[in-house]
Design a protein around this motif. Structure first.
Motif, PDB file in Angstrom:
ATOM      1  N   CYS A 294     -12.762 -17.589  36.079  1.00 14.61           N
ATOM      2  CA  CYS A 294     -14.246 -17.712  35.828  1.00 14.61           C
ATOM      3  C   CYS A 294     -14.299 -19.511  36.272  1.00 14.61           C
ATOM      4  O   CYS A 294     -13.518 -20.067  35.616  1.00 14.61           O
ATOM      5  N   ARG A 295     -15.405 -19.681  36.805  1.00 11.60           N
ATOM      6  CA  ARG A 295     -15.818 -21.298  36.932  1.00 11.60           C
ATOM      7  C   ARG A 295     -17.173 -21.414  35.883  1.00 11.60           C
ATOM      8  O   ARG A 295     -18.018 -21.195  36.629  1.00 11.60           O
ATOM      9  N   MET A 296     -16.859 -21.709  34.754  1.00 13.36           N
ATOM     10  CA  MET A 296     -17.966 -21.901  34.179  1.00 13.36           C
ATOM     11  C   MET A 296     -19.185 -22.806  34.383  1.00 13.36           C
ATOM     12  O   MET A 296     -20.293 -22.453  34.316  1.00 13.36           O
ATOM     13  N   TYR A 297     -18.508 -24.016  34.816  1.00  9.56           N
ATOM     14  CA  TYR A 297     -19.377 -25.148  34.847  1.00  9.56           C
ATOM     15  C   TYR A 297     -19.065 -26.006  36.232  1.00  9.56           C
ATOM     16  O   TYR A 297     -18.097 -25.816  36.674  1.00  9.56           O
ATOM     17  N   ASP A 298     -19.971 -26.629  36.595  1.00 11.54           N
ATOM     18  CA  ASP A 298     -19.804 -27.307  37.999  1.00 11.54           C
ATOM     19  C   ASP A 298     -19.688 -28.740  37.711  1.00 11.54           C
ATOM     20  O   ASP A 298     -20.008 -29.710  38.779  1.00 11.54           O
ATOM     21  N   GLY A 299     -19.229 -29.288  36.783  1.00 14.91           N
ATOM     22  CA  GLY A 299     -19.128 -30.890  36.408  1.00 14.91           C
ATOM     23  C   GLY A 299     -19.526 -31.000  34.905  1.00 14.91           C
ATOM     24  O   GLY A 299     -19.770 -30.274  34.175  1.00 14.91           O
ATOM     25  N   PHE A 300     -19.415 -32.320  34.433  1.00 17.67           N
ATOM     26  CA  PHE A 300     -19.617 -32.673  33.227  1.00 17.67           C
ATOM     27  C   PHE A 300     -20.832 -32.566  32.478  1.00 17.67           C
ATOM     28  O   PHE A 300     -21.045 -31.781  31.367  1.00 17.67           O
ATOM     29  N   PRO A 301     -22.099 -32.701  33.163  1.00 20.60           N
ATOM     30  CA  PRO A 301     -23.555 -32.432  32.624  1.00 20.60           C
ATOM     31  C   PRO A 301     -23.679 -31.095  32.400  1.00 20.60           C
ATOM     32  O   PRO A 301     -24.084 -30.640  31.401  1.00 20.60           O
TER      33      PRO A 301
END
Length: 374
Positions: A249-256
């Motif tokens: 899984c890639r939950m998010y695509d960056g810090f924000p």
């Protein structure tokens, strides 16, 4: 005084170290076993055009058990529905999710709708950014049959392509493997020991219906954490297994995005007036203070005994993180970031707690929900 503080840090670092050793021994990847019981793979999707094709193709590639794949299009405004329709596999269905009723959160409503359309003995819910390995459905359903569990969940291997993700996402496995006693979780029916990961969770369809499934947590945002205790209160067993080899899984695509996502879940997690001070003490003493005390010692600002204790605590902390990182297939480069990850995690929780009364709502996927659930 500084020596006593350093000693407390060592004790606080040894707690997750001990639990992690035991947990990593008992938390195993389930073996796939062929079976003729239909597994319904259910995927709630809202504006997931970038992920949905890979997720669906991987689900359709499942082996060892018959599957149907149902994608719930939750009022997407992108090409999600068109992409699913274009795949054209007879085992695949696109099911538009009805309008969101009052008192429901979006994902729970979409999941409940998908369950109503499913025909399988097993309901395997996955997020739209989860890629299953071919044997995943067979492995999870086999584990449920072997143990009699009505709910079996796993944390997929987490992809982290940016620094912001590497600072935040590893806390999932670290908190789970470092602070949840897995042996007690499996041996005792206590609901407080039950947990699940909403990214990847399999239910016995009959038990799901008896408990009310996602309808029982309709007003909450953190479905995985909420559902497992409900199943146990109804007399069902739940289980957690290693998931790094059966899904990604890639939950998010960056810090924000990571900050927003973990803030959303914090409303129903650690960010409470009772829990957060305790967690701040545990995590601060065990993982944040040791490197600071060690630095002070190296600068000659602490007694040598305190410096040695701080060095031991820091070493134990990093070793624990390294063991968990290697076992869960996370990037090795995240290990030296561990103190910063702890600091960011606590910053997210405290920000949510201090803003709770002023904000009054959590926002996710373009929708706002009252804090604390319905």
């Amino acid at each position: 005084m500084l020596t006593l503080l350093a000693l407390l840090c060592l004790f606080a670092s040894l707690l997750p170290a001990g639990l992690a050793v035991v947990n990593l021994m008992v938390l195993r990847t389930p073996e796939a076993e062929p079976d003729d019981g239909l597994v319904s793979i259910l995927i709630p999707a809202r504006n997931e055009a970038g992920n949905i094709a890979g997720t669906v193709h991987a689900a359709l590639a499942s082996t060892g058990v018959p599957v149907e794949v149902i994608v719930g299009d939750d009022h997407s405004t992108d090409a999600t529905a068109a992409i699913v329709t274009g795949i054209g596999d007879p085992r695949l269905r696109l099911s538009p999710v009805p309008d969101l009723p009052e008192g429901w959160t979006g994902k729970n409503h979409a999941c409940a709708h998908l369950a109503s359309q499913a025909r399988g003995r097993w309901l395997l819910f996955i997020d739209a950014d989860v890629t299953l390995q071919p044997g995943a459905a067979a492995a999870l359903s086999a584990r449920a049959r072997q143990t009699g569990a009505a709910l079996v969940s796993a944390v997929p291997r987490q992809r982290m392509d940016t620094l912001g993700e590497r600072l935040t996402v590893p806390m999932i496995n670290f908190l789970l493997l470092g602070y949840l006693p897995m042996l007690l979780m499996r041996r005792l029916p206590n609901p407080s020991l039950a947990t699940a990961c909403g990214q990847l969770v399999l239910f016995d369809a009959a038990a799901y219906g008896v408990t009310g499934g996602h309808g029982a947590v309709r007003g909450f945002l953190h479905d995985g954490v909420r559902l497992a205790p409900i199943f146990r209160r109804a007399g069902y067993r739940t289980d957690l297994v290693a998931g790094a080899r059966i899904a990604t899984c890639r939950m998010y695509d960056g810090f924000p995005a990571a900050w927003a996502g973990f803030s959303k879940n914090a409303h129903e997690g650690l960010a409470t007036p009772r829990a957060l001070p305790l967690w701040t003490a545990l995590l601060g003493l065990g993982h944040l203070l040791p490197p600071l005390l060690l630095l002070a010692g190296l600068l000659g600002l602490m007694p040598s005994a305190a410096t040695v204790l701080a060095a031991l605590a820091f070493g134990v902390s990093l070793a624990t993180r390294a063991a968990i990182t290697l076992a869960t297939g996370e990037p090795i480069a995240t290990i030296p970031l561990h103190p910063a990850s702890i600091a960011v995690a606590l910053a997210i929780q405290w920000n949510v707690l201090l803003r709770r009364e002023r904000a009054g709502a959590a926002t996710w996927k373009g929708r706002s929900y009252p804090v604390g659930g319905a």
